[in-house]
Design an enzyme around this catalytic site. Structure first.
Site, PDB file in Angstrom:
ATOM      1  N   GLU A  51     -18.794  28.867  53.335  1.00 39.44           N
ATOM      2  CA  GLU A  51     -19.486  30.055  52.838  1.00 39.44           C
ATOM      3  C   GLU A  51     -20.885  30.136  53.433  1.00 39.44           C
ATOM      4  OE1 GLU A  51     -21.394  31.937  48.733  1.00 39.44           O
ATOM      5  OE2 GLU A  51     -20.383  30.007  48.685  1.00 39.44           O
ATOM      6  N   THR A  65     -30.325  29.303  47.630  1.00 34.51           N
ATOM      7  CA  THR A  65     -31.604  29.746  48.182  1.00 34.51           C
ATOM      8  C   THR A  65     -32.092  28.835  49.305  1.00 34.51           C
ATOM      9  OG1 THR A  65     -32.886  28.430  46.615  1.00 34.51           O
ATOM     10  CG2 THR A  65     -32.274  30.663  45.923  1.00 34.51           C
TER      11      THR A  65
END
Length: 379
Positions: free
Chosen positions: A241, A364
């Site tokens: 991903e 993040t």
């Protein structure tokens, strides 16, 4: 520098993808952005061309290729026309839900869902994030309790891409004090409801929704993978991903640079092209260099994924670096467009809004650096 990532087979595939993108996507991007949804017919067209489920085995309706470079071709062509929202949908199946079903699904689960998903007849989403749990997945509070032949799921999810239209949602829930499991939650199950589509900054063509689970009774056969091994299942698939987010970030940076180079050569200021000013030349030189150097690393990462050797740490490096590069390049390219860069009729303006989330979703930048740092010095 010329990338040697692709072979003739990939370039032949690119011809098919480019025709599809130019015909079925590019003319409608702005329309879908205004509507907040992509025309569902697009997915049936993509499925008919074999562009969905590239890595899904052929017996389940997919492309049957484990070569991730074909996905990279698709990402580059979508980035070329600024179709970030469309890319998110492709990625949601090919890089997330598809691998979970292929790797972890029972034979019945695969045959029930994969052919229709690959054909674009059904859609899927994955629900990890919660109001109190984003990059830290251990903070998930949604729970599933076994009750005879069912699991009873309670909780909520947020920021779920494609959640408003998904026919099946791979949902992460806590099934023990330190255990998590994955479940296939189906559209129409009593207690499963969808909240509002969230009003987001960029990638406005695809919905991001809230999902609610009020004592949803899920048949035991809808458990995906091993009970209690959900966190491990997630960690094993996060590198793919994250590489996907990284690669699209690089492709978007390359596209923004190409638009800007052409614009500055054409746009006249004080009697000469903007590109002829020293500041512009230096900016373009800096961006071209950063993009080329970054591509060298991303090309290696793609080949490592193909070989099954891409580590979580190397994927984290790719993800934070490429997405920060994307934001940096797009911002500086918008500046070189001047006032026109602020107008949404120019793709650079949409790209600027679309890019901002890439340093956030999938983990993040700060979390990516934490992963790399732990590998270097420990916890």
């Amino acid at each position: 520098m010329h990338s040697r990532l692709f072979t003739q087979d990939h370039e032949l595939f690119r011809d098919t993808v480019r025709g599809f993108v130019d015909r079925e996507i590019a003319p409608y991007v702005e329309e879908w952005e205004r509507a907040g949804r992509i025309d569902p017919k697009l997915w049936r067209t993509a499925g008919g061309l074999g562009l969905l489920g590239l890595a899904v085995p052929e017996e389940y309706g997919g492309g049957g290729t484990g070569d991730y470079r074909f996905r990279c071709v698709l990402m580059e062509e979508l980035a070329r026309v600024g179709a970030a929202a469309v890319n998110v949908v492709f990625s949601g199946f090919d890089d997330l839900v598809g691998p979970y079903l292929v790797d972890l699904g029972t034979e019945e689960q695969k045959r029930r869902w994969l052919p229709a998903l690959c054909a674009g007849e059904l859609s899927a989403a994955i629900a990890m994030t919660e109001p109190e749990a984003g990059s830290d997945l251990r903070g998930i509070r949604a729970t599933a309790v076994r009750d005879g032949d069912h699991w009873v799921l309670s909780g909520s999810k947020t920021f779920i891409t494609g959640g408003a239209r998904a026919d099946v949602v791979v949902t992460v829930a806590r099934t023990g004090e330190r255990q998590f499991s994955l479940f296939l939650v189906e559209d129409g199950m009593p207690g499963f409801t969808r909240g509002r589509c969230l009003d987001k900054l960029g990638q406005r063509g695809e919905d991001v929704s809230e999902l609610f689970f009020d004592d949803v009774r899920i048949p035991a056969e809808n458990l995906l993978g091993i009970e209690g091994a959900g966190f491990r299942h997630l960690m094993e698939r996060l590198p793919k991903e994250r590489l996907s987010i990284a690669y699209y970030g690089l492709a978007a940076a390359e596209a923004a640079f190409a638009w800007t180079l052409a614009y500055t050569k054409e746009r006249q200021v004080f009697g000469k092209p903007v590109a002829r000013f020293q500041h512009t030349k230096f900016t373009l030189a800096e961006l071209a260099t950063e993009i080329d150097v970054s591509r060298a690393y991303l090309d290696r990462a793609v080949l490592a994924l193909n070989e099954g050797t891409l580590s979580a740490v190397d994927a984290a490096k790719a993800k934070w670096w490429a997405t920060e590069l994307q934001n940096r390049v797009v911002s500086r390219c918008l500046q070189l467009h001047g006032g026109y860069g602020y107008m949404r009729e120019y793709p650079i303006a949409r790209a600027y809004a679309d890019a901002r989330v890439t340093t956030i979703y999938g983990g993040t930048t700060e979390i990516m650096k934490e992963i790399v740092g732990r590998e270097l010095v420990g916890r």
